[in-house]
Scaffold this active site. Structure first.
Site, PDB file in Angstrom:
ATOM      1  N   LYS A 210     -24.277 -20.140  13.418  1.00 15.79           N
ATOM      2  CA  LYS A 210     -25.460 -20.999  13.401  1.00 15.79           C
ATOM      3  C   LYS A 210     -25.147 -22.288  14.169  1.00 15.79           C
ATOM      4  O   LYS A 210     -24.267 -23.054  13.774  1.00 15.79           O
ATOM      5  CB  LYS A 210     -25.867 -21.338  11.964  1.00 15.79           C
ATOM      6  CG  LYS A 210     -26.988 -22.379  11.914  1.00 15.79           C
ATOM      7  CD  LYS A 210     -27.368 -22.789  10.509  1.00 15.79           C
ATOM      8  CE  LYS A 210     -28.148 -24.090  10.533  1.00 15.79           C
ATOM      9  NZ  LYS A 210     -28.565 -24.540   9.205  1.00 15.79           N
TER      10      LYS A 210
ATOM     11  N   GLY B 121     -33.155 -31.174   4.162  1.00 12.81           N
ATOM     12  CA  GLY B 121     -32.951 -31.780   2.850  1.00 12.81           C
ATOM     13  C   GLY B 121     -34.135 -32.557   2.310  1.00 12.81           C
ATOM     14  O   GLY B 121     -34.051 -33.123   1.227  1.00 12.81           O
TER      15      GLY B 121
ATOM     16  N   ASN C 179     -30.927 -24.449   1.701  1.00 12.81           N
ATOM     17  CA  ASN C 179     -29.774 -24.830   0.889  1.00 12.81           C
ATOM     18  C   ASN C 179     -30.202 -25.806  -0.214  1.00 12.81           C
ATOM     19  O   ASN C 179     -30.164 -25.498  -1.398  1.00 12.81           O
ATOM     20  CB  ASN C 179     -28.699 -25.453   1.786  1.00 12.81           C
ATOM     21  CG  ASN C 179     -27.352 -25.632   1.084  1.00 12.81           C
ATOM     22  OD1 ASN C 179     -26.320 -25.656   1.737  1.00 12.81           O
ATOM     23  ND2 ASN C 179     -27.318 -25.763  -0.228  1.00 12.81           N
TER      24      ASN C 179
END
Lengths: 269, 66
Positions: A111, A172, A220
């Site tokens: 990635k 995030g 994530n």
């Protein structure tokens, strides 16, 4: 015909990246968990086949026998996807992935993310394109975190990357799918898998990405930062599956007027 | 001699090779990758890759990340 003899639904064919097919369309990161045990449990609950990891310098002097990430996310069970998080130029990203390839015994799937600044973690696309070109020529199978810009996505595809991964919103941030129209343009034009990478906050965001026609979702923080990460991992697994099924099923068109669900004929009044 | 190991000064016997450095760090057999002056050195070549004064050595591993 007996109702019980209804033909089974065709199973989703799975996600094919660089010639390999994966059952799960959910890819998960392994960062931000409170410990390795939680990492293991959440990863298992997510049903993901592909797990991203970061490459970092060993802390010299730290107990060399302390358990490591690859003990709880073993490459024998998962496809490990090393990332270039924290790299701000092409050269550092390429170097990081060369180390990753050695670390993972010649593993080619990576990635790429080349960041623009710390405030936004937005991709630096000129450096991303440069690194992608170098890596593809060096034999890597490159999945690329990129802006949700169809022109940049096409440039990446022309370079020969194996998947484009536009952000849905900032890394995030948990802000969800902020520009579904751009994602749709990318999905419509791409002949390689398109995955939403970054910005998913909760299960409905993942479902929306899949309903748009994304081939997969990578996340994530949405899992690791939830109050109960293991439960959220399962929620995301279900959301990605539900969104994919809805996409394959084909939703009803939106219409301004109401349309009764019960027949008008035969009413008792 | 003194090398730079993961960004910090590190004293090492003259003539030491990478295999000896990794063994001294108790990292032999661990999942790590190594580069000298930004060139990756495959693990099968660590023995015999003699280090020189001021070499920059990076030893990396996989950790949690998204």
């Amino acid at each position: 015909m007996n109702m019980n003899d209804a033909p089974a639904l065709t199973a989703d064919a799975g996600l094919t990246i660089a010639g390999k097919t994966y059952n799960s369309r959910l890819l998960v990161g392994s960062g931000k968990y409170k410990d390795l045990d939680e990492t293991r449990l959440a990863t298992e609950a997510s049903g993901a086949d592909i797990i991203t990891v970061a490459i970092r310098r060993v802390n010299i002097g730290q107990d060399p026998n302390a358990p490591s990430l690859l003990d709880v996310v073993p490459p024998s069970r998962y496809t490990i996807l090393p990332n270039t998080a924290g790299c701000y130029n092409a050269e550092d990203a390429v170097y990081t992935l060369q180390l990753a390839r050695e670390l993972l015994n010649g593993h080619k799937l990576v990635k790429l993310e080349v960041l623009g600044d710390e405030k936004t973690l937005f991709p630096n696309m000129p450096e991303t394109l440069k690194a992608a070109d170098t890596l593809v020529k060096d034999g890597f199978d490159v999945m690329v975190y990129c802006s949700d810009d169809p022109i940049q996505a096409r440039m990446l595809e022309d370079i020969g990357v194996v998947a484009v991964m536009p952000l849905a919103s900032l890394i995030g941030s948990g802000m969800g799918i902020l520009n579904p129209w751009n994602l749709s343009l990318i999905i419509e034009q791409s002949r390689i898998p398109v995955l939403v990478d970054a910005g998913v906050g909760t299960a409905s965001d993942a479902a929306i990405a899949m309903e748009l026609g994304c081939d997969g979702v990578l996340m994530n923080t949405a899992i690791a930062g939830a109050r109960d990460p293991v439960r959220m991992a399962r929620a995301m697994k279900l959301a990605v599956e539900a969104g994919r099924e809805a996409f394959l099923a084909g939703r009803v068109p939106k219409r301004f007027a109401a349309s009764p669900s019960s027949p008008m004929a035969g009413r008792v009044v | 001699m003194q090398i730079e190991l993961n960004g910090k000064p590190h004293a090492l016997a003259d003539g030491a090779d990478l295999a000896q450095l990794i063994a001294a760090l108790e990292l032999s057999g661990k999942a790590v990758a190594v580069a000298v002056n930004r060139q990756v050195v495959p693990s099968q070549l660590w023995a015999g890759r003699v280090l020189a004064d001021a070499d920059r050595v990076d030893v990396v591993r996989a950790i949690g990340g998204g």
